[in-house]
Every structure is written in structure tokens, then in C-alpha cells.
Design a protein around this motif. Structure first.
Motif, PDB file in Angstrom:
ATOM      1  N   VAL A 282       0.850  -1.196   0.000  1.00 63.42           N
ATOM      2  CA  VAL A 282       0.000   0.000   0.000  1.00 63.42           C
ATOM      3  C   VAL A 282       0.880   1.238   0.000  1.00 63.42           C
ATOM      4  CG1 VAL A 282      -1.709   1.316   1.311  1.00 63.42           C
ATOM      5  CG2 VAL A 282      -1.910  -1.172   1.145  1.00 63.42           C
ATOM      6  N   LYS A 283       0.695   2.087  -0.988  1.00 60.95           N
ATOM      7  CA  LYS A 283       1.424   3.353  -1.069  1.00 60.95           C
ATOM      8  C   LYS A 283       0.467   4.484  -0.704  1.00 60.95           C
ATOM      9  CE  LYS A 283       4.400   1.576  -4.749  1.00 60.95           C
ATOM     10  NZ  LYS A 283       4.826   1.726  -6.170  1.00 60.95           N
ATOM     11  N   ASN A 284       0.810   5.211   0.342  1.00 61.67           N
ATOM     12  CA  ASN A 284      -0.033   6.289   0.838  1.00 61.67           C
ATOM     13  C   ASN A 284       0.332   7.599   0.148  1.00 61.67           C
ATOM     14  OD1 ASN A 284      -1.623   8.097   2.205  1.00 61.67           O
ATOM     15  ND2 ASN A 284      -0.566   7.881   4.167  1.00 61.67           N
ATOM     16  N   LYS A 285      -0.473   7.996  -0.820  1.00 60.36           N
ATOM     17  CA  LYS A 285      -0.256   9.245  -1.532  1.00 60.36           C
ATOM     18  C   LYS A 285      -1.223  10.340  -1.077  1.00 60.36           C
ATOM     19  CE  LYS A 285       1.749   7.004  -5.595  1.00 60.36           C
ATOM     20  NZ  LYS A 285       1.673   6.803  -7.071  1.00 60.36           N
ATOM     21  N   LEU A 286      -1.853  10.116   0.079  1.00 62.51           N
ATOM     22  CA  LEU A 286      -2.728  11.139   0.663  1.00 62.51           C
ATOM     23  C   LEU A 286      -1.873  12.147   1.429  1.00 62.51           C
ATOM     24  CD1 LEU A 286      -5.611   8.912   2.107  1.00 62.51           C
ATOM     25  CD2 LEU A 286      -5.347   9.814  -0.214  1.00 62.51           C
TER      26      LEU A 286
ATOM     27  N   LEU B 281      -6.278   1.268  14.250  1.00 64.38           N
ATOM     28  CA  LEU B 281      -5.318   1.994  15.087  1.00 64.38           C
ATOM     29  C   LEU B 281      -4.921   1.269  16.366  1.00 64.38           C
ATOM     30  CD1 LEU B 281      -6.064   5.834  15.052  1.00 64.38           C
ATOM     31  CD2 LEU B 281      -3.988   4.643  14.353  1.00 64.38           C
ATOM     32  N   GLY B 282      -5.790   0.418  16.887  1.00 64.58           N
ATOM     33  CA  GLY B 282      -5.430  -0.287  18.111  1.00 64.58           C
ATOM     34  C   GLY B 282      -4.401  -1.369  17.899  1.00 64.58           C
ATOM     35  N   THR B 283      -4.176  -1.764  16.621  1.00 62.74           N
ATOM     36  CA  THR B 283      -3.218  -2.836  16.347  1.00 62.74           C
ATOM     37  C   THR B 283      -2.091  -2.415  15.424  1.00 62.74           C
ATOM     38  OG1 THR B 283      -4.688  -3.621  14.575  1.00 62.74           O
ATOM     39  CG2 THR B 283      -4.879  -4.694  16.699  1.00 62.74           C
ATOM     40  N   ASN B 284      -2.230  -1.307  14.711  1.00 64.77           N
ATOM     41  CA  ASN B 284      -1.193  -0.871  13.773  1.00 64.77           C
ATOM     42  C   ASN B 284      -0.910   0.612  13.915  1.00 64.77           C
ATOM     43  OD1 ASN B 284      -2.964  -3.048  11.953  1.00 64.77           O
ATOM     44  ND2 ASN B 284      -0.764  -3.318  11.799  1.00 64.77           N
ATOM     45  N   CYS B 285       0.363   0.988  13.857  1.00 65.61           N
ATOM     46  CA  CYS B 285       0.701   2.393  13.688  1.00 65.61           C
ATOM     47  C   CYS B 285       0.318   2.806  12.266  1.00 65.61           C
ATOM     48  CB  CYS B 285       2.196   2.619  13.902  1.00 65.61           C
ATOM     49  SG  CYS B 285       2.751   2.297  15.590  1.00 65.61           S
ATOM     50  N   PRO B 286      -0.165   4.023  12.091  1.00 67.11           N
ATOM     51  CA  PRO B 286      -0.615   4.440  10.762  1.00 67.11           C
ATOM     52  C   PRO B 286       0.540   4.612   9.788  1.00 67.11           C
ATOM     53  CG  PRO B 286      -0.744   6.264  12.309  1.00 67.11           C
ATOM     54  CD  PRO B 286      -0.405   5.051  13.116  1.00 67.11           C
ATOM     55  N   ILE B 287       0.226   4.455   8.508  1.00 72.56           N
ATOM     56  CA  ILE B 287       1.201   4.657   7.430  1.00 72.56           C
ATOM     57  C   ILE B 287       1.273   6.158   7.155  1.00 72.56           C
ATOM     58  CG2 ILE B 287       1.828   4.062   5.071  1.00 72.56           C
ATOM     59  CD1 ILE B 287      -0.211   1.711   5.314  1.00 72.56           C
ATOM     60  N   PRO B 288       2.429   6.798   7.382  1.00 72.09           N
ATOM     61  CA  PRO B 288       2.512   8.249   7.171  1.00 72.09           C
ATOM     62  C   PRO B 288       2.325   8.606   5.696  1.00 72.09           C
ATOM     63  CG  PRO B 288       4.366   7.439   8.485  1.00 72.09           C
ATOM     64  CD  PRO B 288       3.692   6.243   7.897  1.00 72.09           C
ATOM     65  N   PRO B 289       1.987   9.870   5.417  1.00 79.21           N
ATOM     66  CA  PRO B 289       1.915  10.316   4.021  1.00 79.21           C
ATOM     67  C   PRO B 289       3.250  10.083   3.308  1.00 79.21           C
ATOM     68  CG  PRO B 289       0.981  11.973   5.495  1.00 79.21           C
ATOM     69  CD  PRO B 289       1.633  10.946   6.369  1.00 79.21           C
ATOM     70  N   LYS B 290       3.153   9.694   2.044  1.00 80.56           N
ATOM     71  CA  LYS B 290       4.302   9.449   1.156  1.00 80.56           C
ATOM     72  C   LYS B 290       5.095   8.201   1.545  1.00 80.56           C
ATOM     73  CE  LYS B 290       4.759  14.342  -0.055  1.00 80.56           C
ATOM     74  NZ  LYS B 290       5.671  15.528  -0.124  1.00 80.56           N
ATOM     75  N   TRP B 291       4.547   7.381   2.432  1.00 79.24           N
ATOM     76  CA  TRP B 291       5.186   6.120   2.791  1.00 79.24           C
ATOM     77  C   TRP B 291       4.403   4.970   2.159  1.00 79.24           C
ATOM     78  CZ3 TRP B 291       8.200   4.787   7.701  1.00 79.24           C
ATOM     79  CH2 TRP B 291       9.039   5.838   8.061  1.00 79.24           C
ATOM     80  N   ASN B 292       5.056   3.804   2.135  1.00 83.19           N
ATOM     81  CA  ASN B 292       4.326   2.600   1.768  1.00 83.19           C
ATOM     82  C   ASN B 292       4.515   1.557   2.859  1.00 83.19           C
ATOM     83  OD1 ASN B 292       7.124   2.003   0.880  1.00 83.19           O
ATOM     84  ND2 ASN B 292       6.193   0.136   0.061  1.00 83.19           N
ATOM     85  N   TRP B 293       3.568   0.659   2.939  1.00 80.31           N
ATOM     86  CA  TRP B 293       3.663  -0.437   3.916  1.00 80.31           C
ATOM     87  C   TRP B 293       3.037  -1.665   3.294  1.00 80.31           C
ATOM     88  CZ3 TRP B 293       0.946  -3.737   7.377  1.00 80.31           C
ATOM     89  CH2 TRP B 293       1.757  -4.287   8.388  1.00 80.31           C
ATOM     90  N   THR B 294       3.618  -2.822   3.553  1.00 82.09           N
ATOM     91  CA  THR B 294       3.156  -4.049   2.920  1.00 82.09           C
ATOM     92  C   THR B 294       2.469  -4.966   3.928  1.00 82.09           C
ATOM     93  OG1 THR B 294       4.902  -3.916   1.267  1.00 82.09           O
ATOM     94  CG2 THR B 294       3.845  -6.052   1.568  1.00 82.09           C
TER      95      THR B 294
ATOM     96  N   GLN C 284      11.430   3.458  15.099  1.00 86.68           N
ATOM     97  CA  GLN C 284      11.084   3.511  13.689  1.00 86.68           C
ATOM     98  C   GLN C 284      12.290   3.896  12.840  1.00 86.68           C
ATOM     99  OE1 GLN C 284       8.205   2.591  12.052  1.00 86.68           O
ATOM    100  NE2 GLN C 284       9.616   2.822  10.342  1.00 86.68           N
ATOM    101  N   LYS C 285      12.591   3.070  11.861  1.00 78.55           N
ATOM    102  CA  LYS C 285      13.690   3.334  10.943  1.00 78.55           C
ATOM    103  C   LYS C 285      13.176   4.133   9.751  1.00 78.55           C
ATOM    104  CE  LYS C 285      15.955  -0.998  12.245  1.00 78.55           C
ATOM    105  NZ  LYS C 285      16.417  -2.333  11.771  1.00 78.55           N
ATOM    106  N   PRO C 286      14.072   4.819   9.036  1.00 83.32           N
ATOM    107  CA  PRO C 286      13.643   5.549   7.832  1.00 83.32           C
ATOM    108  C   PRO C 286      12.998   4.610   6.822  1.00 83.32           C
ATOM    109  CG  PRO C 286      15.878   6.160   8.460  1.00 83.32           C
ATOM    110  CD  PRO C 286      15.507   4.994   9.317  1.00 83.32           C
ATOM    111  N   GLN C 287      12.092   5.168   6.060  1.00 87.05           N
ATOM    112  CA  GLN C 287      11.368   4.378   5.071  1.00 87.05           C
ATOM    113  C   GLN C 287      12.295   3.783   4.024  1.00 87.05           C
ATOM    114  OE1 GLN C 287       7.399   4.022   3.681  1.00 87.05           O
ATOM    115  NE2 GLN C 287       8.900   2.418   3.864  1.00 87.05           N
ATOM    116  N   LYS C 288      12.131   2.464   3.793  1.00 88.56           N
ATOM    117  CA  LYS C 288      12.783   1.799   2.680  1.00 88.56           C
ATOM    118  C   LYS C 288      11.694   1.305   1.751  1.00 88.56           C
ATOM    119  CE  LYS C 288      16.927   0.153   5.096  1.00 88.56           C
ATOM    120  NZ  LYS C 288      17.707  -1.054   5.483  1.00 88.56           N
TER     121      LYS C 288
END
Length: 589
Positions: free
Chosen positions: A70-74, A97-110, A556-560
Motif C-alpha cells: 500500500v502506497k499512501n499518496k494522501l 489503530l489499536g493494532t497498527n501504527c498508521p502509514i505516514p503520508p508518502k510512505w508505503n507499507w506491505t 522507527q527506521k527511515p522508510q525503505k
């Protein structure tokens, strides 16, 4: 087999990517972004998936390993949740939100999860801050493995229809209204597959609105999957002159019954078998109209699409097919809901009857009553609650707080009965009992119909009624063939009772699907831990790509940025290695 043979065997497995029938993988890339669209004739910002509104259909098969990048382009944080997908042993992938930290803008998460022992019709959507009111949703279909027969003839085609109430204000404007203490008011319309109504009435429907057309062939039978992805409105779904043969809801086959229309509440999904048996003198209306409201005031809040036969001889015209005539019979919809029964002779995802689990003979170990009232003011803000607790999401997700011993992130003191005191904001959650059998009674003392949803599970809908629930109502429970599902309606001034077997370790969201009440705090979580598991047998470990926030932000490490295909290969190799190691151990014994 010698060591050399083992080495060659392992190497061959890794090269081929398969070993002893490991479950296949399916990978998807989802780009979540804003686009401008005019579904009701007014240009507005909507949330698209891969540039489409609604998003693409994700088709997988039972037991597939699903990898979704998922790529967050919002311009704001994002989480995607998978309504009805049980995420066995892995609430880390649930997307709330109770189980996952949110995906910041311009980040992706799989997301990486297995659709273990599931079939049926589901959907995905953004779970944060009412974003679903602007879109971001799409269908998720899990098909049977070939060795498991369908309990009906194979349909000639598969059609997805997404219905839902819609505002021309986007989710940020709707949030601002709620934050200012206002109700959302009447929607501006109902969309069908992201499109506005067919112009069946020149005064109610303005010119220039694009409508949905469903193309079919005469004599064929289609499986039509319908999802209510709206904000807060129950809808009656019907197809002019056609019967709806109910076949499945949210992953479970039903006793096959014909309906002329079906009430589909917010967050619910159904599959119907519809045979194109009309003479096609013209096209036919597909209608989704608001329920439990003043229909004369809400007349323009009606979704209308067109069913077009390939041999149709003209456009559809005339009045819409009538909704249920039950303005003075409040039990009509409730009786329809209770007529939906499980097909106890059909195989589900496994080659054995679904009904072989005799839930009605199991002793209940925990009872929770969840009572809701209309939103009220708490600390100067409009809030909604269960049992007088308006939930505040923790800064650090609950299970991450457990693993890393973060104190004070939440409280294990959610009351099992309504409290006789004013409502308050809190972080109280339910302390579930692993392998317990829970009864949940949802008492709706709000003025609007609501739907109740539980992540990580399906539950048996054993009872439903109007008025205040009492223990005497247990005598009316269906203890044999109640439908199993994950989302159920609770009528205004009424109650619904469900049973669930708590065998899925993790932390699971328990909420109303009505987006306004959910945003205002009408939710909690159920924490289910196996105290005897010290080796991740009943719960998978924290994923390698976990996001960290709150008290764990320093981790949290920088986005890869990795593509889904790269992560797919890694996941396949990981699974193959596990299978290989297991078989090596067996051979060496």
C-alpha cells in the motif's frame, strides 16, 4: 538420504519456489491517492485506489498468502483494513489503530496475511478518520479451491456491486462537522459502483450524472456480490422483476431462499444468484434506497443503476420497483434478518459441512452487554460510547505495547455490563479468555439503526429483537443453524445477540460500522492471549516491517521503499525455508 542429497533437495526447492505443496502467493500494489470526481454532478475530492473509484477487485483463493503493498499518496496518515478477513494468528495485519501504527503520508507499507480457511465476499477500505466516506474501498473475493464443491451450480458470471450513501462534502469536512458538535445530516445521494443515479425522474435526478450499467445475457445465472460501503445508512437492494436467491454472506453459505429485496446494512456483504429470466422488452432498474427514514424526505437519496440484457429492446422507464411496504410493521426487516440461516449441509473452505460445529451445545464462559445511546457531550466534545466508555485510541498500539512492555497504553477493565454513571473517554478494552466461548448482546438505545462488527472472527447471530434484552430472551435463541458472519445490524430500540469462539489470539477491534458513531468513539478492543504459548505457535511474532509510533517512535527506521514483487519473493523463500526445515527434521528422526 545423505547430507549431499539433502543439500540438492533443498536447493531444488528454493530454485523452484515450491516444496511439498506450500500455499500459493498473490501480490498486489495499491496506490491510495486523491482524484477529482463528480458522482452526484458536483466536482469533489475522492479517494481512489490505483486511480480508480471504487478500487480494483482483489481475487484470491482459499489459503493463499496475500501480499499487498500500500502506497499512501494522501496528505494524511492511512491504514487499510480488510472487513471480515480473520487474519488468523496475526492481528498485526488488521489495519486499525489499536493494532497498527498508521502509514505516514508518502510512505508505503506491505500487508502480508493468509486467507486461511475462508471463502466468500469481503471488501477493503481505509479505517482512519472517516476516510471511507470519501472512497478508498474495493471488493475482496476469496474463491473455493477446486477440490471443494460449490453448494450450487457454477454461475455464468460474477458481478460486484458496491452501494452506499454519499455526501458531496469529503471526509475532512464531515469530520469538522462532527468535531464542531453537529450531526452529519441527510446524505446527498446513494452511489452504485461509485456512480450516481440513472435519471429515472427528471425533477429528482439532475441531468449529466453518470450511472452504472450492468450488462448480462438472457438465460444466464450470475453471482452478484453486494457490499454496503456507505457512511451510516441502511439500504434496501432490489432488481426490478428479478428474484434474489441468497447464497452466501461474509464467508458462509446460506440456506438458499428467494427474496424480492434485501435490507443491506452498513458494512455488510451478500452474494445472490440471479437468473436473467425476463423477456427483455426493456432494461431493468437496480435500486438501493434508504431504510428506516422518512422516505418522502429521502426520496432523492436513492441509488439507481440499469440492468441491461444483451437482447434488450429499449431503455428502462417508469416508476422504480416499490420498497418493502412496512412503514407500520417494524418487525418485517427483523424477520427477514432472522430468516437468513446457515447451510449446514454445505462444505465451506474445508471439505466438511460448516454446521458440524455444534455451537448451541457449548457452555458460555463470558457474557458482555454493549449498550449504546445517542451521542452526548463529554469534556465539551460530541462523543459516542459503549457502556459509557467512549474509546480513545492508544498512542502505542495495544499488542506492540504488550511485546515491548509499554505501561499505561490501555486498561483491561472494560465493563461487561452498562455502568450507571455519566459517559467518559477512556482506553478500556475487553480481557478475552483464550478458547473461551463468549456471548455478546448489543443493546441499541440510539435513535438510528447500527451495525456491529468484530475483527478477527465470525460470530453466530443467535437472537434479535426489539425492546430491552432480558435473560428470558435466551429461550428464543437459534442454537442450530444461525448464520455466521462478522457484521450484524442492531435495530434502533432493539438488541442483537451473538456467540463467538475465542480461538484467534491477538487484539481485535469491536465497533459500530456507522462511520460517524465510530469516529466519535463507539468501539473497543478484545485482547485474547494464550498464556501457554512461548514459541509463536498461536500468534505470529511482530512482523519485520512493523511501524512504530507513540512510546516506541524511537524504534522507527527511515522508510525503505520495496515493491510488492520483491517482498513476495522474500515471503515465498521464508515459507519455503520453513517447510524445508520441517521436513529435514522429519527425515533425520
Amino acid at each position: 538420504m545423505g547430507w549431499c542429497g539433502l543439500v540438492y533437495w533443498i536447493s531444488g526447492c528454493l530454485v523452484l519456489g515450491v516444496c511439498l505443496g506450500a500455499d500459493p502467493f498473490a501480490n498486489f500494489d495499491l496506490d491510495i491517492s486523491y482524484i477529482t470526481a463528480s458522482p452526484l454532478g458536483v466536482p469533489q475530492q475522492v479517494i481512489a485506489v490505483n486511480g480508480k473509484f471504487p478500487g480494483p477487485i482483489l481475487n484470491v483463493t482459499t489459503n493463499y498468502n496475500v501480499v499487498v503493498n500500500v502506497k499512501n499518496k494522501l496528505d494524511e496518515a492511512l491504514l487499510i483494513t480488510w472487513s471480515g478477513i480473520q487474519m488468523r494468528r496475526s492481528s498485526w495485519q488488521d489495519g486499525v489503530l489499536g493494532t497498527n501504527c498508521p502509514i505516514p503520508p508518502k510512505w508505503n507499507w506491505t500487508y502480508q496475511f493468509q486467507v486461511k480457511d475462508q471463502i466468500g465476499s469481503f471488501f477493503y477500505f481505509p479505517s482512519l478518520n472517516m476516510q471511507r466516506a470519501s472512497g478508498g474501498f474495493g471488493s475482496l473475493i476469496i474463491t473455493n479451491r477446486n477440490i471443494i464443491p460449490l453448494p450450487f451450480n457454477t454461475p455464468d458470471g460474477d458481478i460486484v456491486i458496491m452501494i452506499g450513501d454519499w455526501y458531496t462534502r469529503n471526509h475532512t469536512a464531515l469530520r469538522r462537522a462532527l468535531d464542531a458538535g453537529h450531526q452529519l445530516g441527510m446524505p446527498d445521494g446513494v452511489l452504485i459502483n461509485g456512480k450516481g443515479p440513472y435519471r429515472y425522474n427528471n425533477s429528482l435526478v439532475p441531468d449529466g450524472i453518470e450511472h452504472e450499467t450492468i450488462n448480462v445475457d438472457p438465460g444466464k445465472t450470475y453471482r452478484i456480490r453486494v457490499h454496503n460501503v456507505g457512511t451510516s445508512t441502511s439500504l434496501n437492494f432490489r432488481i426490478q422483476n428479478h428474484n434474489l436467491l441468497l447464497a452466501e454472506t461474509e464467508g458462509y453459505y446460506t440456506s438458499q431462499q428467494n427474496y424480492t429485496s434485501m435490507d443491506i446494512h452498513v458494512g455488510q456483504s451478500y452474494s445472490f444468484l440471479v437468473t436473467m429470466d425476463q423477456n427483455a422488452s426493456s432494461d431493468y432498474y437496480i435500486v438501493a434506497s434508504a431504510r428506516f427514514v422518512n422516505e418522502s424526505l429521502w426520496q432523492r437519496v436513492t441509488g439507481v443503476a440499469v440492468l441491461h440484457y444483451s437482447n434488450s429492446r429499449g431503455n428502462v422507464a417508469g416508476p422504480l420497483p416499490d420498497p418493502p411496504n412496512d412503514a407500520y410493521d417494524t418487525s418485517y426487516s427483523l424477520n427477514q434478518a432472522m430468516s437468513i440461516r446457515q447451510n449446514v449441509s454445505a462444505s465451506g473452505a474445508r471439505p466438511n459441512p460448516q454446521g458440524s460445529f455444534h455451537y448451541g451445545q457449548i457452555n458460555v464462559t463470558d457474557v458482555y452487554m454493549l449498550r449504546s445511546f445517542p451521542p452526548t457531550t463529554i469534556n465539551g466534545k460530541l462523543r459516542a460510547a459503549y457502556n459509557g466508555i467512549s474509546f480513545v485510541n492508544p498512542d502505542t498500539p495495544i499488542r506492540l505495547a504488550d511485546v515491548y512492555k509499554v505501561k499505561g497504553a490501555y486498561k483491561l477493565d472494560f465493563p461487561n455490563m452498562p455502568l450507571d454513571r455519566p459517559s467518559r473517554e477512556d482506553r478500556s478494552i475487553i480481557n478475552g479468555t483464550y478458547k473461551g466461548f463468549i456471548e455478546i448482546i448489543v443493546q441499541n438505545n440510539d435513535t438510528v439503526i447500527q451495525t456491529f462488527h468484530l475483527d478477527g472472527y465470525s460470530f453466530f447471530v443467535v437472537g434479535m429483537g426489539y425492546g430491552e434484552w432480558t435473560e428470558n430472551n435466551r429461550g428464543s435463541y437459534n442454537r442450530w443453524d444461525a448464520i455466521s458472519r462478522s457484521t450484524v445490524q442492531v435495530y434502533a430500540g432493539g438488541w442483537t445477540a451473538v456467540f463467538a469462539s475465542l480461538d484467534n489470539v491477538g487484539v481485535w477491534n469491536l465497533r459500530t460500522e456507522n462511520l460517524d458513531r465510530w469516529y466519535l468513539g463507539q468501539e473497543t478492543y478484545m485482547r485474547i492471549i494464550n498464556p501457554e504459548d512461548n514459541s509463536n505457535k498461536t500468534e505470529l511474532p511482530v512482523p519485520d516491517n512493523a511501524l512504530y509510533c507513540g512510546a516506541l517512535s524511537r524504534m522507527q527506521k527511515p522508510q525503505k521503499v520495496s515493491s510488492a514483487s520483491t517482498l513476495l519473493v522474500r515471503s515465498q523463500l521464508y515459507v519455503v525455508l520453513l517447510v524445508v526445515i520441517s521436513n529435514v527434521v522429519t527425515i533425520l528422526r
